[in-house]
Enzyme design. Structure first.
Site, PDB file in Angstrom:
ATOM      1  N   ASN A   9      26.885  14.287  53.467  1.00 44.95           N
ATOM      2  CA  ASN A   9      27.791  15.406  53.181  1.00 44.95           C
ATOM      3  C   ASN A   9      26.962  16.612  52.726  1.00 44.95           C
ATOM      4  O   ASN A   9      26.352  16.604  51.654  1.00 44.95           O
ATOM      5  CB  ASN A   9      28.775  14.950  52.087  1.00 44.95           C
ATOM      6  CG  ASN A   9      29.739  16.037  51.673  1.00 44.95           C
ATOM      7  OD1 ASN A   9      29.376  17.202  51.523  1.00 44.95           O
ATOM      8  ND2 ASN A   9      30.980  15.658  51.458  1.00 44.95           N
ATOM      9  N   ASP A  69      30.177   9.185  44.603  1.00 45.83           N
ATOM     10  CA  ASP A  69      31.485   8.975  45.223  1.00 45.83           C
ATOM     11  C   ASP A  69      32.484   9.762  44.404  1.00 45.83           C
ATOM     12  O   ASP A  69      32.491   9.677  43.171  1.00 45.83           O
ATOM     13  CB  ASP A  69      31.864   7.502  45.301  1.00 45.83           C
ATOM     14  CG  ASP A  69      32.884   7.294  46.421  1.00 45.83           C
ATOM     15  OD1 ASP A  69      32.498   7.373  47.597  1.00 45.83           O
ATOM     16  OD2 ASP A  69      34.078   7.101  46.112  1.00 45.83           O
ATOM     17  N   SER A  70      33.262  10.562  45.077  1.00 47.12           N
ATOM     18  CA  SER A  70      34.105  11.490  44.330  1.00 47.12           C
ATOM     19  C   SER A  70      35.433  11.696  45.037  1.00 47.12           C
ATOM     20  O   SER A  70      35.612  11.269  46.176  1.00 47.12           O
ATOM     21  CB  SER A  70      33.366  12.822  44.159  1.00 47.12           C
ATOM     22  OG  SER A  70      32.742  13.202  45.371  1.00 47.12           O
ATOM     23  N   PHE A 153      32.816  23.233  49.181  1.00 53.78           N
ATOM     24  CA  PHE A 153      33.223  22.407  50.326  1.00 53.78           C
ATOM     25  C   PHE A 153      34.530  21.695  49.980  1.00 53.78           C
ATOM     26  O   PHE A 153      35.092  21.886  48.899  1.00 53.78           O
ATOM     27  CB  PHE A 153      32.098  21.410  50.683  1.00 53.78           C
ATOM     28  CG  PHE A 153      31.913  20.306  49.675  1.00 53.78           C
ATOM     29  CD1 PHE A 153      32.453  19.046  49.888  1.00 53.78           C
ATOM     30  CD2 PHE A 153      31.182  20.517  48.503  1.00 53.78           C
ATOM     31  CE1 PHE A 153      32.287  18.029  48.959  1.00 53.78           C
ATOM     32  CE2 PHE A 153      31.004  19.504  47.571  1.00 53.78           C
ATOM     33  CZ  PHE A 153      31.556  18.257  47.800  1.00 53.78           C
ATOM     34  N   TYR A 155      37.945  20.372  49.060  1.00 54.20           N
ATOM     35  CA  TYR A 155      39.178  20.956  48.540  1.00 54.20           C
ATOM     36  C   TYR A 155      38.935  22.170  47.632  1.00 54.20           C
ATOM     37  O   TYR A 155      39.877  22.667  47.012  1.00 54.20           O
ATOM     38  CB  TYR A 155      39.951  19.890  47.750  1.00 54.20           C
ATOM     39  CG  TYR A 155      40.366  18.700  48.589  1.00 54.20           C
ATOM     40  CD1 TYR A 155      41.534  18.731  49.344  1.00 54.20           C
ATOM     41  CD2 TYR A 155      39.591  17.540  48.634  1.00 54.20           C
ATOM     42  CE1 TYR A 155      41.918  17.647  50.118  1.00 54.20           C
ATOM     43  CE2 TYR A 155      39.975  16.448  49.400  1.00 54.20           C
ATOM     44  CZ  TYR A 155      41.129  16.501  50.142  1.00 54.20           C
ATOM     45  OH  TYR A 155      41.507  15.428  50.905  1.00 54.20           O
ATOM     46  N   ASP A 156      37.710  22.653  47.542  1.00 54.01           N
ATOM     47  CA  ASP A 156      37.403  23.752  46.619  1.00 54.01           C
ATOM     48  C   ASP A 156      38.344  24.965  46.745  1.00 54.01           C
ATOM     49  O   ASP A 156      38.750  25.528  45.724  1.00 54.01           O
ATOM     50  CB  ASP A 156      35.944  24.201  46.774  1.00 54.01           C
ATOM     51  CG  ASP A 156      34.979  23.236  46.104  1.00 54.01           C
ATOM     52  OD1 ASP A 156      35.433  22.400  45.297  1.00 54.01           O
ATOM     53  OD2 ASP A 156      33.767  23.316  46.378  1.00 54.01           O
ATOM     54  N   HIS A 181      32.713  18.401  38.103  1.00 55.09           N
ATOM     55  CA  HIS A 181      32.579  16.954  37.904  1.00 55.09           C
ATOM     56  C   HIS A 181      31.173  16.495  38.289  1.00 55.09           C
ATOM     57  O   HIS A 181      30.503  15.788  37.545  1.00 55.09           O
ATOM     58  CB  HIS A 181      33.653  16.247  38.743  1.00 55.09           C
ATOM     59  CG  HIS A 181      33.758  16.741  40.175  1.00 55.09           C
ATOM     60  ND1 HIS A 181      33.778  18.083  40.499  1.00 55.09           N
ATOM     61  CD2 HIS A 181      33.803  16.085  41.366  1.00 55.09           C
ATOM     62  CE1 HIS A 181      33.849  18.226  41.809  1.00 55.09           C
ATOM     63  NE2 HIS A 181      33.857  17.023  42.356  1.00 55.09           N
ATOM     64  N   ARG A 182      30.688  16.954  39.465  1.00 53.80           N
ATOM     65  CA  ARG A 182      29.369  16.528  39.944  1.00 53.80           C
ATOM     66  C   ARG A 182      28.258  17.137  39.104  1.00 53.80           C
ATOM     67  O   ARG A 182      27.279  16.480  38.771  1.00 53.80           O
ATOM     68  CB  ARG A 182      29.202  16.943  41.426  1.00 53.80           C
ATOM     69  CG  ARG A 182      27.905  16.492  42.077  1.00 53.80           C
ATOM     70  CD  ARG A 182      27.977  16.659  43.584  1.00 53.80           C
ATOM     71  NE  ARG A 182      29.107  15.948  44.130  1.00 53.80           N
ATOM     72  CZ  ARG A 182      30.278  16.544  44.451  1.00 53.80           C
ATOM     73  NH1 ARG A 182      30.419  17.860  44.358  1.00 53.80           N
ATOM     74  NH2 ARG A 182      31.284  15.826  44.894  1.00 53.80           N
TER      75      ARG A 182
HETATM   76  P1  IMP Z   1      33.138  10.620  49.434  1.00 56.29           P
HETATM   77  O1  IMP Z   1      32.004  10.969  50.323  1.00 56.29           O
HETATM   78  O2  IMP Z   1      33.915   9.427  49.884  1.00 56.29           O
HETATM   79  O3  IMP Z   1      32.716  10.541  47.999  1.00 56.29           O
HETATM   80  O4  IMP Z   1      34.156  11.832  49.609  1.00 56.29           O
HETATM   81  C1  IMP Z   1      34.408  12.724  48.608  1.00 56.29           C
HETATM   82  C2  IMP Z   1      35.490  13.675  49.098  1.00 56.29           C
HETATM   83  O5  IMP Z   1      36.175  14.185  47.957  1.00 56.29           O
HETATM   84  C3  IMP Z   1      34.907  14.903  49.798  1.00 56.29           C
HETATM   85  O6  IMP Z   1      34.808  14.705  51.189  1.00 56.29           O
HETATM   86  C4  IMP Z   1      35.930  15.981  49.436  1.00 56.29           C
HETATM   87  O7  IMP Z   1      37.046  15.877  50.290  1.00 56.29           O
HETATM   88  C5  IMP Z   1      36.348  15.570  48.031  1.00 56.29           C
HETATM   89  N1  IMP Z   1      35.470  16.201  47.025  1.00 56.29           N
HETATM   90  C6  IMP Z   1      34.593  15.587  46.192  1.00 56.29           C
HETATM   91  N2  IMP Z   1      33.942  16.469  45.439  1.00 56.29           N
HETATM   92  C7  IMP Z   1      34.405  17.673  45.805  1.00 56.29           C
HETATM   93  C8  IMP Z   1      34.070  18.990  45.371  1.00 56.29           C
HETATM   94  O8  IMP Z   1      33.189  19.227  44.546  1.00 56.29           O
HETATM   95  N3  IMP Z   1      34.766  19.969  45.964  1.00 56.29           N
HETATM   96  C9  IMP Z   1      35.739  19.747  46.903  1.00 56.29           C
HETATM   97  N4  IMP Z   1      36.056  18.555  47.363  1.00 56.29           N
HETATM   98  C10 IMP Z   1      35.391  17.505  46.810  1.00 56.29           C
END
Ligand code: IMP
Length: 198
Positions: A9, A69-70, A153, A155-156, A181-182
């Site tokens: 990502n 993972d977020s 990126f 949902y920002d 959060h990150r």
């Molecule tokens: P992962 O790769 O399964 O952890 O996907 C995380 C998903 O959560 C991302 O593809 C976004 O859709 C959303 N997400 C996580 N962190 C952010 C952020 O900092 N900004 C906006 N969307 C986020």
């Protein structure tokens, strides 16, 4: 010291690299390992997915691996999209499809319902010697129905931060890393790094 970010990502990679840029660390990502077979993110929690990603990439590369993972949890949608945030609108969905789906779901609800939402982040670090740590952080905000801003990126553009009176997508990368959060999780990860350096 070398670290691999267990992600493809681009948004996450940019934020994590920016956070580690003042350290004497060579930072790789899965973009540097095109033959890596990939990981099925089938965990039911951020922790399960983060640990699975970091562990698999550590084994594959023989380097310290960190995985994020977020997800976005919207109160009025019973914490959806949550752990399924990256594929809320379907397996091939991109950010704009996911935003569209969130807005569709929110528009079905009474107008005055709370728009409170939380970004959650779990970062897992795994060393080839078996050491590992997990960090959890979050960031509070509110959903807005009209996207604003071009940075960041995911949902920002629809995640509004009342304290700053702007969306996450209207922040610079540096400012997002201060409050997100990150960013908060990376700050704590940085404090742990000395124990991973031989
Ligand atoms: P992962 O790769 O399964 O952890 O996907 C995380 C998903 O959560 C991302 O593809 C976004 O859709 C959303 N997400 C996580 N962190 C952010 C952020 O900092 N900004 C906006 N969307 C986020």
């Amino acid at each position: 010291m070398e670290i691999v970010i267990a992600s493809n990502n681009k948004g996450k990679i940019e934020e994590i690299k920016n956070y580690l840029s003042d350290k004497n660390i060579i930072v790789f990502s899965l973009e540097d390992y095109p033959d890596f077979p990939g990981i099925i993110e089938d965990g039911k929690t951020y922790f399960e997915n983060a640990f699975k990603k970091a562990h698999a990439v550590c084994q594959y590369t023989g380097k310290i691996a960190i995985a994020d993972d977020s997800g976005l949890e919207i109160e009025a949608l019973n914490k959806a999209p949550g752990v399924y945030s990256s594929r809320y609108a379907g397996p091939q969905a991109g950010a704009s499809d996911n935003i569209k789906k969130v807005l569709e779901e929110l528009k079905k609800l009474p107008q005055d319902i709370s728009k409170k939402a939380t970004f959650k982040c779990v970062i897992s670090i795994v060393h080839p010697n078996g050491n590992s740590d997990v960090i959890k952080e979050s960031c509070e905000g509110e959903m807005i129905l009209k996207p604003r801003g071009n940075n960041g990126f995911g949902y920002d553009p629809i995640f509004f931060i009342p304290l700053l009176n702007c969306t996450m997508a209207e922040l610079t990368l540096a400012k997002k890393n201060e409050i997100s959060h990150r960013g908060k999780a990376m700050k704590r990860l940085k404090e742990l790094l000395p124990k991973y350096i031989k």
